[in-house]
Design an enzyme around this catalytic site. Structure first.
Site, mmCIF file in Angstrom:
data_model
loop_
_atom_site.group_PDB
_atom_site.id
_atom_site.type_symbol
_atom_site.label_atom_id
_atom_site.label_comp_id
_atom_site.label_asym_id
_atom_site.label_seq_id
_atom_site.Cartn_x
_atom_site.Cartn_y
_atom_site.Cartn_z
ATOM 1 N NE ARG A 169 -3.724 -2.256 0.128
ATOM 2 C CZ ARG A 169 -3.358 -3.358 -0.537
ATOM 3 N NH1 ARG A 169 -2.282 -3.354 -1.310
ATOM 4 N NH2 ARG A 169 -4.060 -4.454 -0.468
ATOM 5 C CB SER A 220 -8.847 -1.654 4.640
ATOM 6 O OG SER A 220 -9.349 -2.917 4.302
ATOM 7 C CD GLU A 312 -5.538 0.264 2.706
ATOM 8 O OE1 GLU A 312 -5.336 -0.726 3.443
ATOM 9 O OE2 GLU A 312 -6.175 0.198 1.652
HETATM 10 C C1 FAD Z 1 -15.726 -1.021 -0.672
HETATM 11 C C2 FAD Z 1 -14.268 -0.720 -0.860
HETATM 12 C C3 FAD Z 1 -13.372 -1.773 -1.063
HETATM 13 C C4 FAD Z 1 -12.018 -1.507 -1.224
HETATM 14 N N1 FAD Z 1 -11.157 -2.555 -1.444
HETATM 15 C C5 FAD Z 1 -9.841 -2.317 -1.604
HETATM 16 C C6 FAD Z 1 -8.922 -3.398 -1.827
HETATM 17 O O1 FAD Z 1 -9.291 -4.556 -1.876
HETATM 18 N N2 FAD Z 1 -7.604 -3.095 -1.976
HETATM 19 C C7 FAD Z 1 -7.141 -1.806 -1.938
HETATM 20 O O2 FAD Z 1 -5.934 -1.603 -2.081
HETATM 21 N N3 FAD Z 1 -7.989 -0.768 -1.722
HETATM 22 C C8 FAD Z 1 -9.307 -0.978 -1.570
HETATM 23 N N4 FAD Z 1 -10.172 0.068 -1.355
HETATM 24 C C9 FAD Z 1 -9.635 1.445 -1.233
HETATM 25 C C10 FAD Z 1 -9.619 2.261 -2.564
HETATM 26 O O3 FAD Z 1 -10.626 1.803 -3.433
HETATM 27 C C11 FAD Z 1 -8.279 2.188 -3.268
HETATM 28 O O4 FAD Z 1 -7.273 2.638 -2.426
HETATM 29 C C12 FAD Z 1 -8.288 2.995 -4.575
HETATM 30 O O5 FAD Z 1 -7.181 2.612 -5.341
HETATM 31 C C13 FAD Z 1 -8.242 4.506 -4.362
HETATM 32 O O6 FAD Z 1 -8.400 5.135 -5.616
HETATM 33 P P1 FAD Z 1 -9.173 6.527 -5.773
HETATM 34 O O7 FAD Z 1 -9.096 6.936 -7.191
HETATM 35 O O8 FAD Z 1 -10.519 6.433 -5.197
HETATM 36 O O9 FAD Z 1 -8.243 7.471 -4.896
HETATM 37 P P2 FAD Z 1 -8.720 8.715 -4.002
HETATM 38 O O10 FAD Z 1 -9.417 8.204 -2.795
HETATM 39 O O11 FAD Z 1 -9.415 9.723 -4.834
HETATM 40 O O12 FAD Z 1 -7.294 9.289 -3.581
HETATM 41 C C14 FAD Z 1 -6.420 8.531 -2.790
HETATM 42 C C15 FAD Z 1 -5.040 9.202 -2.825
HETATM 43 O O13 FAD Z 1 -4.512 9.068 -4.143
HETATM 44 C C16 FAD Z 1 -4.077 10.346 -4.614
HETATM 45 N N5 FAD Z 1 -4.239 10.377 -6.083
HETATM 46 C C17 FAD Z 1 -5.329 10.002 -6.786
HETATM 47 N N6 FAD Z 1 -5.083 10.156 -8.108
HETATM 48 C C18 FAD Z 1 -3.828 10.640 -8.224
HETATM 49 C C19 FAD Z 1 -3.004 11.031 -9.328
HETATM 50 N N7 FAD Z 1 -3.448 10.953 -10.604
HETATM 51 N N8 FAD Z 1 -1.746 11.479 -9.076
HETATM 52 C C20 FAD Z 1 -1.289 11.565 -7.782
HETATM 53 N N9 FAD Z 1 -2.026 11.233 -6.711
HETATM 54 C C21 FAD Z 1 -3.277 10.778 -6.929
HETATM 55 C C22 FAD Z 1 -4.997 11.331 -3.920
HETATM 56 O O14 FAD Z 1 -4.445 12.643 -3.902
HETATM 57 C C23 FAD Z 1 -5.105 10.696 -2.538
HETATM 58 O O15 FAD Z 1 -4.020 11.079 -1.718
HETATM 59 C C24 FAD Z 1 -11.545 -0.171 -1.202
HETATM 60 C C25 FAD Z 1 -12.449 0.889 -0.999
HETATM 61 C C26 FAD Z 1 -13.801 0.621 -0.844
HETATM 62 C C27 FAD Z 1 -14.758 1.764 -0.636
#
Ligand code: FAD
Length: 318
Positions: A169, A220, A312
């Protein structure tokens, strides 16, 4: 100069509620908000923020994020640039594309090993930032290279997989905020269709059975603890720890559950009964409710197991 500034700021929306841009459905407004529909617009918005000395935040799918109740006094730039192409076993995708869309699109192309990522919300950019995935497969295993905009010197750069410093992560992008993810090339393995289908079903069912997918959350809240617990009294009371110790990975959900915190509520937020590492929004949760539960979990787990859990999820506006 003042005129120029005013012109730039005019492009941004003002006072936009961030709630609906997060899977938690929690959070106050952004002072300025910009939907970047192309890579060029995205870079322009970042450069503008730098020029105006405005703090900015890149928002993907908001699925790993808690936004404070008072919101963010800067510019939120949401990634909505979605170019995507497949050539043989390689995929080119811009960072705003939802991970689920990539996973769906490659499914029909007999390109495999993405079953583990099925059901993870958010964008490719967010997934690369946090090396999203499961125990068995994360972005580290499929990223060939990442196109990056480096705020230091305003330069475009290419990072190969090993330059991304992917660990559990974590990535270089989490540590160095000057590096913004624009797009990536993913390399996949050829796979038989029936194996892909089976794999997808297995992972989606697992999520349905173990996660509270019916309520808003950010996935998580804490990372698994990477280490061992060796205290004799704890090993006696919780024999499962011996198995976790073998992999030096103790699930946060397990530790939270053993502190009897499942179902604990604060305001409109609750530690899920189904998965103790999920905090769910029961409808009207505030960020302060979630923060209260996070602190409670950290304190209890520290007291019982001597472990400092690490979050996380990312925080904005605190
Ligand atoms: C129901 C559920 C299940 C999940 N299961 C998992 C799982 O199994 N495994 C897992 O790892 N995660 C899981 N997650 C967490 C999440 O989905 C992941 O971490 C996902 O990859 C986050 O992506 P996002 O685009 O929503 O990021 P955001 O929440 O929008 O941002 C997260 C971080 O990434 C940064 N960021 C986003 N885009 C960029 C970019 N282009 N350049 C630089 N920084 C950037 C943001 O500034 C922020 O700091 C889950 C979440 C939910 C709600």
């Amino acid at each position: 100069m003042e005129n120029n500034k005013a012109k730039i700021i005019k492009k941004f929306q003002k006072g936009i509620s961030l709630k609906k841009y997060t899977t938690f459905l929690i959070g106050g407004p952004a002072r300025y908000f910009y939907l970047a529909k192309t890579k060029a617009d995205f870079i322009e918005a970042i450069k503008s923020a730098k020029e105006l000395q405005l703090p900015f935040f890149i928002l993907g799918g908001g699925s790993n994020l808690l936004v404070s109740d008072k919101g963010f006094l800067g510019l939120v730039i949401k990634t909505l640039f979605l170019k995507f192409s497949i050539q043989r076993d390689k995929i080119y995708a811009e960072s705003g594309i939802p991970l689920s869309l990539i996973v769906q699109k490659v499914k029909g192309k007999k390109l495999g090993n993405l079953g583990h990522l099925a059901g993870i919300p958010g964008t490719l950019g967010g997934a690369i930032y946090g090396n999203a995935g499961t125990k068995k497969l994360s972005m580290k295993n499929i990223i060939e290279r990442v196109e990056v905009f480096d705020l230091k010197g305003n330069k475009l750069k290419i990072f190969r997989n090993k330059d991304c410093h992917f660990t559990y992560r974590e990535s270089i992008f989490k540590k160095k905020k000057n590096l913004i993810i624009l797009s990536a090339v993913l390399k996949l393995k050829k796979e038989k269709s029936n194996k892909i289908e089976k794999d997808f079903k297995k992972h989606l069912n697992y999520r349905k059975n173990t996660q509270p997918l019916n309520l808003p959350s950010a996935g998580s809240i804490f990372k698994s603890y990477q280490g061992k617990i060796l205290k004799k009294n704890l090993l006696k009371e919780f024999p499962e720890l011996k198995e976790f110790n073998k992999n030096k990975m103790i699930p946060a959900g397990y530790l939270i559950e053993k502190c009897n915190l499942k179902g604990k509520k604060s305001g409109g937020a609750r530690i899920s009964e189904k998965h103790a590492n999920f905090i769910v929004n029961l409808g009207k949760a505030k960020a302060k409710d979630v923060v209260f539960l996070i602190k409670l979990i950290k304190n209890k787990v520290k007291k019982k197991f001597g472990i400092e859990l690490e979050t996380e999820i990312q925080f904005l506006g605190f």
